[in-house]
Design a protein around this motif. Sequence first.
Motif, PDB file in Angstrom:
ATOM      1  N   THR A  22      -4.729   4.992   8.111  1.00  9.44           N
ATOM      2  CA  THR A  22      -4.044   6.142   7.535  1.00  9.44           C
ATOM      3  C   THR A  22      -3.786   5.940   6.046  1.00  9.44           C
ATOM      4  OG1 THR A  22      -1.932   5.241   8.291  1.00  9.44           O
ATOM      5  CG2 THR A  22      -2.984   6.909   9.677  1.00  9.44           C
ATOM      6  N   ASP A  23      -3.508   4.696   5.637  1.00  7.07           N
ATOM      7  CA  ASP A  23      -3.313   4.428   4.216  1.00  7.07           C
ATOM      8  C   ASP A  23      -4.597   4.659   3.428  1.00  7.07           C
ATOM      9  OD1 ASP A  23      -0.681   3.838   4.561  1.00  7.07           O
ATOM     10  OD2 ASP A  23      -0.901   1.666   4.414  1.00  7.07           O
ATOM     11  N   VAL A  80      -0.065  16.725  -0.067  1.00  3.74           N
ATOM     12  CA  VAL A  80       1.040  16.623   0.900  1.00  3.74           C
ATOM     13  C   VAL A  80       0.584  15.899   2.167  1.00  3.74           C
ATOM     14  CG1 VAL A  80       2.521  17.982   2.438  1.00  3.74           C
ATOM     15  CG2 VAL A  80       2.325  18.598   0.038  1.00  3.74           C
ATOM     16  N   VAL A  81      -0.598  16.255   2.672  1.00  7.37           N
ATOM     17  CA  VAL A  81      -1.125  15.594   3.871  1.00  7.37           C
ATOM     18  C   VAL A  81      -1.365  14.109   3.591  1.00  7.37           C
ATOM     19  CG1 VAL A  81      -3.110  15.483   5.443  1.00  7.37           C
ATOM     20  CG2 VAL A  81      -2.094  17.683   4.868  1.00  7.37           C
ATOM     21  N   SER A  82      -1.874  13.801   2.406  1.00 11.83           N
ATOM     22  CA  SER A  82      -2.099  12.399   2.035  1.00 11.83           C
ATOM     23  C   SER A  82      -0.779  11.632   1.960  1.00 11.83           C
ATOM     24  CB  SER A  82      -2.818  12.319   0.693  1.00 11.83           C
ATOM     25  OG  SER A  82      -4.077  12.911   0.774  1.00 11.83           O
ATOM     26  N   GLY A  83       0.254  12.275   1.450  1.00  7.17           N
ATOM     27  CA  GLY A  83       1.561  11.631   1.409  1.00  7.17           C
ATOM     28  C   GLY A  83       2.099  11.325   2.792  1.00  7.17           C
ATOM     29  N   THR A 116       0.828  -1.209   0.000  1.00  2.91           N
ATOM     30  CA  THR A 116       0.000   0.000   0.000  1.00  2.91           C
ATOM     31  C   THR A 116       0.862   1.258   0.000  1.00  2.91           C
ATOM     32  OG1 THR A 116      -0.216  -0.051   2.415  1.00  2.91           O
ATOM     33  CG2 THR A 116      -1.980  -1.081   1.120  1.00  2.91           C
ATOM     34  N   ALA A 117       2.031   1.197   0.645  1.00  2.34           N
ATOM     35  CA  ALA A 117       2.937   2.350   0.632  1.00  2.34           C
ATOM     36  C   ALA A 117       3.467   2.593  -0.781  1.00  2.34           C
ATOM     37  CB  ALA A 117       4.093   2.129   1.600  1.00  2.34           C
ATOM     38  N   PHE A 118       3.808   1.527  -1.527  1.00  4.35           N
ATOM     39  CA  PHE A 118       4.285   1.697  -2.895  1.00  4.35           C
ATOM     40  C   PHE A 118       3.185   2.228  -3.815  1.00  4.35           C
ATOM     41  CE2 PHE A 118       7.914  -1.213  -1.952  1.00  4.35           C
ATOM     42  CZ  PHE A 118       8.916  -0.312  -2.296  1.00  4.35           C
ATOM     43  N   ILE A 119       1.980   1.708  -3.672  1.00  2.89           N
ATOM     44  CA  ILE A 119       0.857   2.214  -4.469  1.00  2.89           C
ATOM     45  C   ILE A 119       0.616   3.687  -4.148  1.00  2.89           C
ATOM     46  CG2 ILE A 119      -1.645   2.039  -4.822  1.00  2.89           C
ATOM     47  CD1 ILE A 119      -1.316  -1.010  -4.401  1.00  2.89           C
ATOM     48  N   GLY A 120       0.648   4.017  -2.880  1.00  2.00           N
ATOM     49  CA  GLY A 120       0.475   5.410  -2.468  1.00  2.00           C
ATOM     50  C   GLY A 120       1.574   6.303  -2.990  1.00  2.00           C
ATOM     51  N   PHE A 121       2.819   5.822  -2.985  1.00  2.00           N
ATOM     52  CA  PHE A 121       3.933   6.617  -3.505  1.00  2.00           C
ATOM     53  C   PHE A 121       3.753   6.874  -4.995  1.00  2.00           C
ATOM     54  CE2 PHE A 121       8.128   6.830  -5.516  1.00  2.00           C
ATOM     55  CZ  PHE A 121       8.596   7.994  -4.926  1.00  2.00           C
ATOM     56  N   PHE A 122       3.322   5.865  -5.736  1.00  2.00           N
ATOM     57  CA  PHE A 122       3.086   6.034  -7.169  1.00  2.00           C
ATOM     58  C   PHE A 122       1.992   7.068  -7.417  1.00  2.00           C
ATOM     59  CE2 PHE A 122       0.596   4.832 -10.933  1.00  2.00           C
ATOM     60  CZ  PHE A 122       1.559   5.040 -11.909  1.00  2.00           C
ATOM     61  N   LEU A 125      -4.979   7.409   0.595  1.00  2.00           N
ATOM     62  CA  LEU A 125      -5.353   7.047  -0.777  1.00  2.00           C
ATOM     63  C   LEU A 125      -6.581   7.827  -1.234  1.00  2.00           C
ATOM     64  CD1 LEU A 125      -4.746   3.196  -0.790  1.00  2.00           C
ATOM     65  CD2 LEU A 125      -3.444   4.936  -2.006  1.00  2.00           C
ATOM     66  N   LEU A 126      -7.539   8.054  -0.346  1.00  2.00           N
ATOM     67  CA  LEU A 126      -8.708   8.871  -0.703  1.00  2.00           C
ATOM     68  C   LEU A 126      -8.298  10.305  -1.030  1.00  2.00           C
ATOM     69  CD1 LEU A 126     -11.479   7.710   1.786  1.00  2.00           C
ATOM     70  CD2 LEU A 126     -11.446   7.418  -0.691  1.00  2.00           C
ATOM     71  N   GLY A 127      -7.300  10.811  -0.328  1.00  2.00           N
ATOM     72  CA  GLY A 127      -6.817  12.161  -0.614  1.00  2.00           C
ATOM     73  C   GLY A 127      -6.071  12.266  -1.919  1.00  2.00           C
ATOM     74  N   LEU A 128      -5.574  11.152  -2.429  1.00  2.00           N
ATOM     75  CA  LEU A 128      -4.835  11.175  -3.692  1.00  2.00           C
ATOM     76  C   LEU A 128      -5.714  10.920  -4.911  1.00  2.00           C
ATOM     77  CD1 LEU A 128      -1.523   9.365  -2.726  1.00  2.00           C
ATOM     78  CD2 LEU A 128      -1.911  11.794  -3.085  1.00  2.00           C
ATOM     79  N   LEU A 129      -6.903  10.406  -4.709  1.00  2.00           N
ATOM     80  CA  LEU A 129      -7.803  10.185  -5.842  1.00  2.00           C
ATOM     81  C   LEU A 129      -8.487  11.508  -6.196  1.00  2.00           C
ATOM     82  CD1 LEU A 129      -9.352   6.785  -4.743  1.00  2.00           C
ATOM     83  CD2 LEU A 129      -7.553   7.171  -6.433  1.00  2.00           C
TER      84      LEU A 129
END
Length: 150
Positions: free
Chosen positions: A89-90, A76-79, A36-42, A94-98
């Motif tokens: 938190t993940d 930034v907060v999502s990261g 999930t961290a790698f998906i979030g980083f991408f 992820l919701l903040g990045l969509l």
Amino acid sequence: MIFPIFVVMTLLEIYILASVGAAIGGFLTVLLVIITAFIGFFLLKQQGYSTIAKAQNTISNNQTSTFVRLEGVVIVVSGVLLLTPGFITDMIGLLGLLPFSRSYFINRILEKNAKKIFNNNHSGSIIKTQNNQPQQSNEKNTIEGEFWED
């Protein structure tokens, strides 16, 4: 008020990590957190570049970029939330990045705060007199702010 939220979130994260670890095993739980961290980083990288491009476009067209700035803050907060180990938190990160959920949350925040900002009881302006002493003025006809359309 923030301290109890941090304590509750930490305890929930530990409980969920322990529960998932008991169900699927410790190694798979750690592997799932890393995935999930790698998906979030991408997604963070992709959405960050997209937001920078939008900001450059709005600046070059002499438009206000308030919404794009707020998107940057949410990204930034999502990261940061994605860097924090845990499933809750993940998911929030992820919701903040969509893009669709991010714009929904930003619009909700703006709607709630616009009602507080433009309330007639709190409107007013500061006027400097000849001796440079600030003086409070409560004119109800003066509203200062920004407006944007999607």
